[in-house]
Design a protein around this motif. Sequence first.
Motif, PDB file in Angstrom:
ATOM      1  N   LEU A 168       0.858  -1.179   0.000  1.00 15.90           N
ATOM      2  CA  LEU A 168       0.000   0.000   0.000  1.00 15.90           C
ATOM      3  C   LEU A 168       0.897   1.234   0.000  1.00 15.90           C
ATOM      4  CD1 LEU A 168      -2.786  -1.165   2.481  1.00 15.90           C
ATOM      5  CD2 LEU A 168      -2.517  -1.624   0.029  1.00 15.90           C
ATOM      6  N   CYS A 169       1.462   1.484  -1.162  1.00 17.30           N
ATOM      7  CA  CYS A 169       2.486   2.523  -1.284  1.00 17.30           C
ATOM      8  C   CYS A 169       1.946   3.919  -0.996  1.00 17.30           C
ATOM      9  CB  CYS A 169       3.093   2.470  -2.679  1.00 17.30           C
ATOM     10  SG  CYS A 169       3.800   0.870  -3.136  1.00 17.30           S
ATOM     11  N   SER A 170       0.661   4.132  -1.268  1.00 15.85           N
ATOM     12  CA  SER A 170       0.102   5.468  -1.055  1.00 15.85           C
ATOM     13  C   SER A 170       0.162   5.890   0.409  1.00 15.85           C
ATOM     14  CB  SER A 170      -1.346   5.518  -1.545  1.00 15.85           C
ATOM     15  OG  SER A 170      -2.192   4.728  -0.731  1.00 15.85           O
ATOM     16  N   LEU A 171       0.218   4.927   1.309  1.00 12.54           N
ATOM     17  CA  LEU A 171       0.259   5.250   2.739  1.00 12.54           C
ATOM     18  C   LEU A 171       1.647   5.671   3.211  1.00 12.54           C
ATOM     19  CD1 LEU A 171      -2.037   2.386   4.069  1.00 12.54           C
ATOM     20  CD2 LEU A 171      -2.640   4.783   3.665  1.00 12.54           C
ATOM     21  N   THR A 172       2.623   5.644   2.308  1.00 14.62           N
ATOM     22  CA  THR A 172       3.987   6.044   2.670  1.00 14.62           C
ATOM     23  C   THR A 172       4.331   7.447   2.186  1.00 14.62           C
ATOM     24  OG1 THR A 172       5.077   5.185   0.667  1.00 14.62           O
ATOM     25  CG2 THR A 172       4.686   3.627   2.461  1.00 14.62           C
ATOM     26  N   PHE A 173       3.446   8.084   1.408  1.00 16.05           N
ATOM     27  CA  PHE A 173       3.741   9.429   0.934  1.00 16.05           C
ATOM     28  C   PHE A 173       4.029  10.353   2.118  1.00 16.05           C
ATOM     29  CE2 PHE A 173       0.668   8.614  -2.834  1.00 16.05           C
ATOM     30  CZ  PHE A 173       1.618   7.815  -3.434  1.00 16.05           C
ATOM     31  N   GLN A 174       5.088  11.108   2.015  1.00 11.16           N
ATOM     32  CA  GLN A 174       5.503  11.985   3.104  1.00 11.16           C
ATOM     33  C   GLN A 174       4.943  13.391   2.918  1.00 11.16           C
ATOM     34  OE1 GLN A 174       7.732  10.888   5.954  1.00 11.16           O
ATOM     35  NE2 GLN A 174       6.445   9.257   5.094  1.00 11.16           N
ATOM     36  N   ARG A 175       4.111  13.813   3.865  1.00 13.85           N
ATOM     37  CA  ARG A 175       3.542  15.160   3.821  1.00 13.85           C
ATOM     38  C   ARG A 175       4.636  16.207   4.020  1.00 13.85           C
ATOM     39  NH1 ARG A 175      -2.272  14.910   5.538  1.00 13.85           N
ATOM     40  NH2 ARG A 175      -2.034  17.064   6.207  1.00 13.85           N
ATOM     41  N   ASP A 176       4.431  17.345   3.388  1.00 14.73           N
ATOM     42  CA  ASP A 176       5.349  18.484   3.524  1.00 14.73           C
ATOM     43  C   ASP A 176       6.786  18.110   3.167  1.00 14.73           C
ATOM     44  OD1 ASP A 176       3.227  20.099   4.531  1.00 14.73           O
ATOM     45  OD2 ASP A 176       3.481  19.151   6.495  1.00 14.73           O
ATOM     46  N   ASP A 177       6.932  17.235   2.182  1.00 16.45           N
ATOM     47  CA  ASP A 177       8.249  16.850   1.687  1.00 16.45           C
ATOM     48  C   ASP A 177       8.262  17.083   0.182  1.00 16.45           C
ATOM     49  OD1 ASP A 177      10.574  15.700   0.799  1.00 16.45           O
ATOM     50  OD2 ASP A 177      10.245  13.746   1.741  1.00 16.45           O
ATOM     51  N   ALA A 178       8.852  18.199  -0.227  1.00 15.68           N
ATOM     52  CA  ALA A 178       8.867  18.575  -1.635  1.00 15.68           C
ATOM     53  C   ALA A 178      10.143  18.130  -2.333  1.00 15.68           C
ATOM     54  CB  ALA A 178       8.692  20.088  -1.782  1.00 15.68           C
ATOM     55  N   SER A 179      10.879  17.180  -1.739  1.00 15.33           N
ATOM     56  CA  SER A 179      12.080  16.665  -2.390  1.00 15.33           C
ATOM     57  C   SER A 179      11.708  16.004  -3.715  1.00 15.33           C
ATOM     58  CB  SER A 179      12.786  15.655  -1.492  1.00 15.33           C
ATOM     59  OG  SER A 179      11.992  14.493  -1.320  1.00 15.33           O
ATOM     60  N   THR A 180      12.635  16.026  -4.646  1.00 14.39           N
ATOM     61  CA  THR A 180      12.353  15.441  -5.954  1.00 14.39           C
ATOM     62  C   THR A 180      12.028  13.955  -5.838  1.00 14.39           C
ATOM     63  OG1 THR A 180      13.778  17.070  -7.052  1.00 14.39           O
ATOM     64  CG2 THR A 180      13.282  15.046  -8.265  1.00 14.39           C
ATOM     65  N   ALA A 181      12.731  13.250  -4.961  1.00 18.76           N
ATOM     66  CA  ALA A 181      12.464  11.822  -4.792  1.00 18.76           C
ATOM     67  C   ALA A 181      11.032  11.580  -4.328  1.00 18.76           C
ATOM     68  CB  ALA A 181      13.448  11.209  -3.804  1.00 18.76           C
ATOM     69  N   ASN A 182      10.554  12.373  -3.386  1.00 20.58           N
ATOM     70  CA  ASN A 182       9.186  12.203  -2.898  1.00 20.58           C
ATOM     71  C   ASN A 182       8.170  12.595  -3.959  1.00 20.58           C
ATOM     72  OD1 ASN A 182       7.460  11.431  -0.654  1.00 20.58           O
ATOM     73  ND2 ASN A 182       6.892  13.587  -0.509  1.00 20.58           N
TER      74      ASN A 182
END
Length: 358
Positions: A168-182
Motif C-alpha cells: 500500500l504505497c500510497s500510505l507512505t507518501f511523506q507530507r510536507d516533503d517537496a524533495s524530488t524523490a518524494n
Amino acid sequence: MSRVLAVAPVLPGPAHPQERIDDVVLPLLAADASRRALARRLHASSGVRTRHLALPLPAYAGPTSFAQSNAHFVREGTDLAEQAARTALAAAGVDPQDVDLLFFTSVTGIGAPSIDASLVGRLGLRQDVRRVPSFGLGCSGGAAGLGLLHEYLRGRPRGRALLVSVELCSLTFQRDDASTANLVSSGLFGDGASAVVLGGEDVAVPAGRPVPEVVATRSRLYPGTEDQLGWDVRDSGFGIVLSAELPHLLRAHLAGDVKDLLAAHDLEVADVGTWVVHAGGPKIVDAVRDALGLDEAALARTRSTLEAQGNLSSSSVLHVLASTLDDGAPPPGGWAVLMAFGPGVSAELVLLRGREVA
C-alpha cells in the motif's frame, strides 16, 4: 522442480486518473506552486495513467502520523491479502489445510504479529503452517519469494506453498516533503496485492491452464549500493530513497546476471521468448530493454501494467506474471525469465519453462 499453480492479483477500489490523484495529494506534499508544477511534469512522464489506492481519495488529507498510516495498512492490507490468497488457492484447487509454507512480503507497513499470522485463521490454514514474514526486500520481494518457495519445494514433491504480497504505497507518501524523490514516488507507486500458489512436482495441476515450472533462480546483491534505493525511516514514516543511478546500474550489470542464469541451462538470451519484468518505472524498463537487447514487444505487458496500476513494489512483477499466464505464455516448452529489483541494490531472477497443458 516446482510449478506455479495459480497467480491472483488484486487491486483496491476504482482506478483513479493520475491527474485526479495529483489534485488531492500534491497540495499535501508541497506548499510551493513551482514544486507542485514540477511534480505534475514528472508524473506526466512516469508512464502511469491510472492507479488504485487503498483509501478513498479525500481520506489522504487525514493521516498525519506514521501510527495512523500504519493502522490503515494493517486493516486494509489484511483484507486485500485474504482476498488474493483465497482467489489463488481456489484457482489452484488447493485446500488451505494442505498449505505447508506461507511466505508474506511487504515493505509499506509493519506489524508484529505480521499480516500472515492473521491469514492463518482467516483462510483456515493449519496451525503448524510454516510462516516466513519478510520486510526489506522491497520491489524484489515477489520475485525473491518465488525463488525461496521453489527452493523449499525442491525436496518436497508433494508440498504446497503460498506467497502473499501486499503493498500500500500510497500510505507512505511523506507530507510536507517537496524533495524530488518524494515528488517522483508520489506519482509512480500504486496500491495492490497478489498471491501465488506453488506446488511440488507431484502435486496435481489445474487442467486447461498454463502451469509453468520454476527451473532455477538467482539472487544478486550489488555491493556499495545501499544508499541508492530504499527507505529513510523517519518519525513520520518511510521516506523514499530513489537514486537516478539505478538505470545505469542495471545497464552495467543485468545482462551478465541473466546470461549466467541461462548459461547453467545451455540457454542464451535469444532462447527466451517471454520476459516478465517488474514495472519499476519507464527508465527501469528502458534499462532492462537496453541491457538485454530486447524489442518493445517483449515488454508490452510490463508497460501496460505500469500504465494502468503504477509500480506496486513487490506485487508488481506478480501482476505482470498473471497477465503473462492469461495470455498463454510461456508456451509449452518455451522459456521465460522473471525479474525484479529492490533495495541493496539487488536483482532477483527466476527461470520458468512452459509445461504441456493437460
